[in-house]
Enzyme design. Structure first.
Site, PDB file in Angstrom:
ATOM      1  CG  HIS A 266     -35.488  89.696  77.442  1.00 21.41           C
ATOM      2  ND1 HIS A 266     -35.259  88.616  76.979  1.00 21.41           N
ATOM      3  CD2 HIS A 266     -34.374  90.056  78.117  1.00 21.41           C
ATOM      4  CE1 HIS A 266     -34.278  87.866  77.429  1.00 21.41           C
ATOM      5  NE2 HIS A 266     -33.534  88.715  78.190  1.00 21.41           N
TER       6      HIS A 266
ATOM      7  CG  HIS B 266     -36.424  86.555  80.742  1.00 18.28           C
ATOM      8  ND1 HIS B 266     -36.005  87.772  80.505  1.00 18.28           N
ATOM      9  CD2 HIS B 266     -35.545  86.103  81.388  1.00 18.28           C
ATOM     10  CE1 HIS B 266     -34.943  87.903  81.024  1.00 18.28           C
ATOM     11  NE2 HIS B 266     -34.501  86.853  81.617  1.00 18.28           N
TER      12      HIS B 266
ATOM     13  CD  GLN C  30     -26.196  84.779  88.628  1.00 18.71           C
ATOM     14  OE1 GLN C  30     -27.131  84.224  89.216  1.00 18.71           O
ATOM     15  NE2 GLN C  30     -26.168  84.600  87.100  1.00 18.71           N
TER      16      GLN C  30
ATOM     17  CE  LYS D 173     -27.532  86.343  75.505  1.00 17.35           C
ATOM     18  NZ  LYS D 173     -27.312  86.766  76.687  1.00 17.35           N
TER      19      LYS D 173
ATOM     20  NE  ARG E  50     -24.667  91.424  82.572  1.00 16.75           N
ATOM     21  CZ  ARG E  50     -24.491  90.355  83.052  1.00 16.75           C
ATOM     22  NH1 ARG E  50     -24.983  89.349  82.374  1.00 16.75           N
ATOM     23  NH2 ARG E  50     -24.351  90.127  84.343  1.00 16.75           N
TER      24      ARG E  50
HETATM   25  O1  PAF Z   1     -29.708  83.009  83.679  1.00 14.96           O
HETATM   26  C1  PAF Z   1     -29.805  83.790  84.551  1.00 14.96           C
HETATM   27  O2  PAF Z   1     -30.623  84.753  84.457  1.00 14.96           O
HETATM   28  C2  PAF Z   1     -29.416  83.428  86.019  1.00 14.96           C
HETATM   29  O3  PAF Z   1     -28.071  82.967  85.749  1.00 14.96           O
HETATM   30  C3  PAF Z   1     -30.152  82.398  86.818  1.00 14.96           C
HETATM   31  C4  PAF Z   1     -30.213  81.189  86.404  1.00 14.96           C
HETATM   32  C5  PAF Z   1     -31.500  82.932  86.934  1.00 14.96           C
HETATM   33  C6  PAF Z   1     -29.599  82.370  88.034  1.00 14.96           C
HETATM   34  O4  PAF Z   1     -29.398  83.420  88.902  1.00 14.96           O
END
Ligand code: PAF
Length: 281
Positions: free
Chosen positions: A34, A37, A61, A149, A187
């Protein structure tokens, strides 16, 4: 612009760029890109000769009961955004490319990763540090770009880079918001119409806390309480945390001094959203 899922191919391309004396910027993402990014990619394009965007929903994660399976994905839209922004390469590996079936080495951090999101998501930062460390080794960037963020994530990455002597400059970029204040997040797509309206309590609380602090309020607990009050007034919202901490160590504040991070995590229905502000005193 090129897209590849192959670690070997990324290494070969970057090696060639480096041989030519070109600087390389990395923007690590989980895709579904989005404008938040895009602001990272824009900055990377402005500051580097070549830009790599990693686009990988990192399974390690996510906790066992979290949204890994539902996490939104749209690689075609991501390609268009990266191309338009001037990125040179998308690294979009399959999970098997990143994690062997007997994968068993993790980057584990104490302190900075233990509070706030680390408390509610105990294995989250281990997964983030491990994948980011791998991406740093694969891409070998001069600079890497992360959004403010995820303020705790940024503090965690900075600490990892310092502790492990990684020769990479970490650049934090400001939060990008929707017109009505909601911080941009992949999200946000989980929210139905009613929840989307309710989600405005996050930015409302953040703006109010920031105004209080800028207006001279110096009691962290008073600012946190005032922010919590706003969130509690919304029946669809459930607080995970509302805290004022040191922005670098993520330790609770006795006094407002240095770089103060006011961070919140709030469930709107089943969706957990985060937001924050930083104040330099
Ligand atoms: O912020 C994110 O989108 C993720 O935590 C990252 C840094 C790409 C690691 O997977």
């Amino acid at each position: 612009m090129k897209i590849t899922g192959s670690i070997r191919e990324v290494r070969e391309l970057v090696k060639e760029w480096k041989r030519q004396g070109l600087s390389v910027g990395l923007v690590p993402t989980m895709g579904y890109l989005h404008e938040g990014h895009k602001s990272l990619i824009d900055r990377a394009v402005a500051e580097n000769d070549r830009v790599v965007v990693s686009d990988f929903v990192n399974p390690i994660q996510f906790g066992a009961n979290e949204d890994l399976a539902d996490y939104p994905r749209d690689i075609e839209a991501d390609k268009r955004l990266c191309e338009a922004a001037g990125a040179d390469l998308i690294f979009h590996p399959a999970p098997e490319e990143m994690y062997a079936p007997d994968f068993s080495t993790y980057v584990e951090m104490q302190q900075v990763s233990e509070r706030l999101c680390g408390k509610s998501r105990p294995t989250h930062f281990r997964g983030v540090c491990t994948v980011v460390c791998k991406l740093f080794h694969i891409v070998n960037p001069d600079q890497a770009y992360f959004g403010q963020k995820d303020a705790q994530q940024l503090a965690v990455i900075r600490r990892m880079v310092r502790d492990l002597d990684l020769d990479i400059r970490i650049v934090g970029c400001p939060i990008v918001r929707e017109a009505d204040g909601l911080a941009k997040s992949s999200r946000n797509t989980y929210l139905n119409e009613e929840e989307r309206k309710a989600a405005l309590v996050l930015s409302k609380a953040i703006f109010h806390g920031e105004a209080l602090a800028k207006g001279g309020e110096r009691r962290p607990d008073v600012i946190a309480d005032e922010m919590a009050k706003i969130i509690k007034a919304e029946p669809m919202a459930r607080i995970d945390y509302v805290e004022l901490v040191d922005a670098d160590t993520i330790c609770p504040l006795q006094k407002m001094q240095g770089r103060v991070l006011a961070a919140i995590a709030v469930f709107i229905g089943k969706t957990r959203l985060i937001d924050n502000f930083i104040l330099e005193l």
